[in-house]
Design an enzyme around this catalytic site. Sequence first.
Site, short mmCIF file in Angstrom:
data_model
loop_
_atom_site.label_atom_id
_atom_site.label_comp_id
_atom_site.label_asym_id
_atom_site.label_seq_id
_atom_site.Cartn_x
_atom_site.Cartn_y
_atom_site.Cartn_z
N MET A 87 0.81 -1.22 0.00
CA MET A 87 0.00 0.00 0.00
C MET A 87 0.84 1.27 0.00
O MET A 87 0.29 2.38 0.02
CB MET A 87 -0.95 0.01 1.20
N ILE A 115 -1.10 -0.44 8.19
CA ILE A 115 -0.18 0.68 8.43
C ILE A 115 1.20 0.27 7.97
O ILE A 115 1.58 -0.89 8.07
CB ILE A 115 -0.07 1.10 9.93
N TYR A 177 3.65 8.79 12.85
CA TYR A 177 2.41 8.00 12.93
C TYR A 177 1.23 8.91 13.32
O TYR A 177 0.16 8.84 12.71
CB TYR A 177 2.64 6.89 13.95
N LEU A 211 -4.32 1.33 23.21
CA LEU A 211 -3.31 0.28 23.06
C LEU A 211 -3.96 -1.11 22.99
O LEU A 211 -4.70 -1.50 23.87
CB LEU A 211 -2.32 0.33 24.24
N ILE A 212 -3.66 -1.83 21.90
CA ILE A 212 -4.24 -3.15 21.64
C ILE A 212 -3.08 -4.16 21.63
O ILE A 212 -2.00 -3.85 21.13
CB ILE A 212 -4.97 -3.17 20.27
N THR A 214 -1.56 -6.35 20.00
CA THR A 214 -0.99 -7.03 18.83
C THR A 214 0.53 -7.13 19.03
O THR A 214 1.13 -6.34 19.77
CB THR A 214 -1.29 -6.28 17.52
#
Length: 282
Positions: A87, A115, A177, A211-212, A214
Amino acid sequence: KIAIASICVGYLAVKWNGPSFDPESLRGARVLVTGASSGIGEQMAYHYARFGAQIVITARREKVLQQVTEKCLSLGAQKALYISGDMSTESDPDKVVDFALEKLGGLDYLVLNHIGVTRFAMWDGDVNHVRWLMKPNFFSYIQMAWRALPSLEKSKGSMAIVSSMAGKLSNPFTAPYCATKSALNGFFGSLSHELAMKKSNVSISLITLGLIDTETALKAVRGIITTPAYPASEAALNIIITGATRQLELYYPWYTYVMNLIKDWYPSLTHHLIQNALNYNP
Ligand code: NDP
């Protein structure tokens, strides 16, 4: 105390008064999920699969995408296909949308979630990195949204734009970001107004995540941020429900809603809270 109570009441009212979700509405739905080889995107693919949707997933790593589609089929997806794409290039965003439109015969949901890779570190003056990061994190989003819009218009479809608390409230160590996520919020916030004013059939849901848990996020913040990370699978399900019920926004987890409200009321307190949540000893 009154301010805190009104924030809590406001949050609960938003949660409880949202339209109810009918899982059956996703059976056979035609969905494109980006950034679905890992993390939240992968979890969204599995949820859509359990709901019996027809899914196209994309990211760069073909082998991993193949494994995710196999799992989607075993979980109940009516169709699960993948296409690899980068992307950050000019042509792949269109190529991916065209593939989904052709293979699924149109789209009901476009979930933009990928992202590009960036460092969790203090800004070091690398303007070229910011210029590059805007390609995957922002330009590809607007390109894909525009390409899919005519089909979504026909199907009364929805877009979910996965953004971040960092797009509403800047954090240290993530300047490039934050810039790309703010750009997403600004652009899709405006587009959402324009579609509504044109009486378009298409809804846009802007997703604000904290915050996740991953792998990428935990690896980046390890030793620096100690606040709890919320489960990717639950974040993914909340995003899907928000898109399916055509809500304008999702704040997940709950504290992102509170932070978003207090940031303008108490900017100094917010700065203090953010900086003190980080372990940094120069
Ligand atoms: P991950 O790093 O787990 O997943 C990112 C995905 O994007 C992967 O599938 C990756 O696959 C793909 N990707 C990376 N570079 C490119 C590229 N150039 N072209 C196409 N695809 C690419 O991220 P998360 O699941 O943690 O995050 C998902 C979304 O949630 C993001 O929009 C993020 O900003 C948002 N978010 C996440 C938070 C968190 O704490 N996790 C907090 C706030 C927001 P591949 O390498 O195969 O290309």
